[in-house]
Design an enzyme around this catalytic site. Structure first.
Site, PDB file in Angstrom:
ATOM      1  N   HIS A 155       0.814  -1.210   0.000  1.00 56.54           N
ATOM      2  CA  HIS A 155       0.000   0.000   0.000  1.00 56.54           C
ATOM      3  C   HIS A 155       0.850   1.263   0.000  1.00 56.54           C
ATOM      4  O   HIS A 155       0.348   2.352   0.270  1.00 56.54           O
ATOM      5  CB  HIS A 155      -0.964   0.019   1.197  1.00 56.54           C
ATOM      6  CG  HIS A 155      -1.743  -1.248   1.335  1.00 56.54           C
ATOM      7  ND1 HIS A 155      -1.340  -2.278   2.142  1.00 56.54           N
ATOM      8  CD2 HIS A 155      -2.881  -1.654   0.728  1.00 56.54           C
ATOM      9  CE1 HIS A 155      -2.203  -3.278   2.051  1.00 56.54           C
ATOM     10  NE2 HIS A 155      -3.148  -2.937   1.197  1.00 56.54           N
TER      11      HIS A 155
HETATM   12  S1  FES Z   1       1.667  -0.636   3.357  1.00 52.80           S
HETATM   13 FE1  FES Z   1       0.004  -1.944   3.704  1.00 52.80          FE
HETATM   14  S2  FES Z   1       0.965  -3.734   4.341  1.00 52.80           S
HETATM   15 FE2  FES Z   1       2.596  -2.400   4.037  1.00 52.80          FE
END
Ligand code: FES
Length: 238
Positions: A203
Site C-alpha cells: 500500500h
Molecule cells: S503498506 Fe500496507 S501492508 Fe505495508
C-alpha cells in the site's frame, strides 16, 4: 334461645374443660404402655433405669486390644511408618510436579527457534541480510557512517511515530528489526522508497534508514526485536 341450642353450648363448654385432663391421662397411659411393652434386654447399658445401672461413667475395658509391646517400641514404629509414608508421598509429589513442568516447557525444536545466532563478520558495510526468526523475517543492516548520520539528524518531532535512532539500535552500525510492515503485515523491500530505507509495495509505506515510518498508511515504525551482542562479531536474536 331454644332448648336445643342451650344444651349444645353446655356440652361444648364441658368438653373444653375436660380436654386437657383427658389428654394428660391418655399420654400417661401411653407412656406406661410403652414402658411395660419394652422388651427386657440382656445388653448391659450404662443408661439403664435400674438403680444398679444408674452409673453413666462406666468405661468398657479395652485392655485386651492394647499392644503387648512397650510404649517406646510403639512410638518408634509409629514414627517410622509416618516418616516412611511422608517420604513416599514427597517423592511421588516431586515426580508429578517434575513431569508436569517438563511437559509444559518448550520442546527442543521450539528452543532452537527461540534464538538465532548471526555471524556479523559475513555482512559487509552497506548491505542488508534477511534471516528467519520464529517464522518472521528479520532485517539486519550494516549501516554506513553516512546512513548513521542521516538517521540521527532527523527531527523526531516531525515523525508519525517519534523515536530517536539511538533508541532503536544498540550499536549504531547495526540496525536490527522485524521485516513486517506495521500496516497489514507485508514484507517491505530494502534499499527502496523515498527515504533510502525500506518500501512496502502493498500500500506504499516508506520507512527511513532507521526503519521509522515516513510516508504511507503504516502507523508505526518497524518493530525492533530483542537481541544482544554476546561477542564483538556475533548477534543473537531472541
Ligand atoms: S503498506 Fe500496507 S501492508 Fe505495508
Amino acid at each position: 334461645m331454644s332448648l336445643a341450642s342451650a344444651s349444645s353450648a353446655l356440652l361444648r363448654t364441658c368438653a373444653r374443660q375436660q380436654l386437657p385432663v383427658a389428654r394428660a391421662a391418655v399420654s400417661a397411659s401411653q407412656q406406661r404402655g410403652v414402658a411395660d411393652a419394652a422388651p427386657k434386654s440382656s445388653f448391659d447399658s450404662p443408661f439403664g433405669r435400674t438403680h444398679e445401672h444408674s452409673e453413666t461413667t462406666k468405661i468398657p475395658n479395652f485392655s485386651k486390644y492394647a499392644s503387648k509391646r512397650s510404649p517406646t517400641t510403639n512410638k518408634v514404629f509409629s514414627y517410622f511408618m509416618a516418616g516412611s509414608m511422608g517420604l513416599v508421598s514427597a517423592v511421588g509429589a516431586k515426580a508429578t510436579v517434575q513431569d508436569f513442568l517438563v511437559n509444559m516447557s518448550a520442546s527442543a525444536d521450539v528452543l532452537a527457534q527461540a534464538k538465532v545466532e548471526v555471524a556479523l563478520g559475513s555482512i559487509p558495510e552497506g548491505k542488508n541480510v534477511i534471516i528467519k526468526w520464529r517464522g518472521k523475517p528479520v532485517f539486519i543492516r550494516h549501516r554506513t557512517a553516512d546512513e548513521i548520520k542521516e538517521a540521527e539528524e532527523i527531527d523526531i518531532s516531525t515523525l508519525r511515530d517519534p523515536q530517536a535512532d539511538a533508541d532503536r539500535v544498540q550499536k549504531p552500525e547495526w540496525l536490527v528489526m522485524l521485516g513486517v510492515c506495521t500496516h497489514l503485515g507485508c514484507v517491505p523491500i530494502g534499499e527502496a522508497g523515498d527515504f533510502g530505507g525500506w518500501f512496502c509495495p502493498c500500500h506504499g509505506s516508506h520507512y527511513d534508514i532507521s526503519g521509522r515510518i515516513r510516508k504511507g498508511p503504516a502507523p508505526l515504525n518497524l518493530e525492533v526485536p530483542q537481541y544482544s551482542f554476546p561477542e564483538e562479531e556475533t548477534l543473537v536474536i531472541g
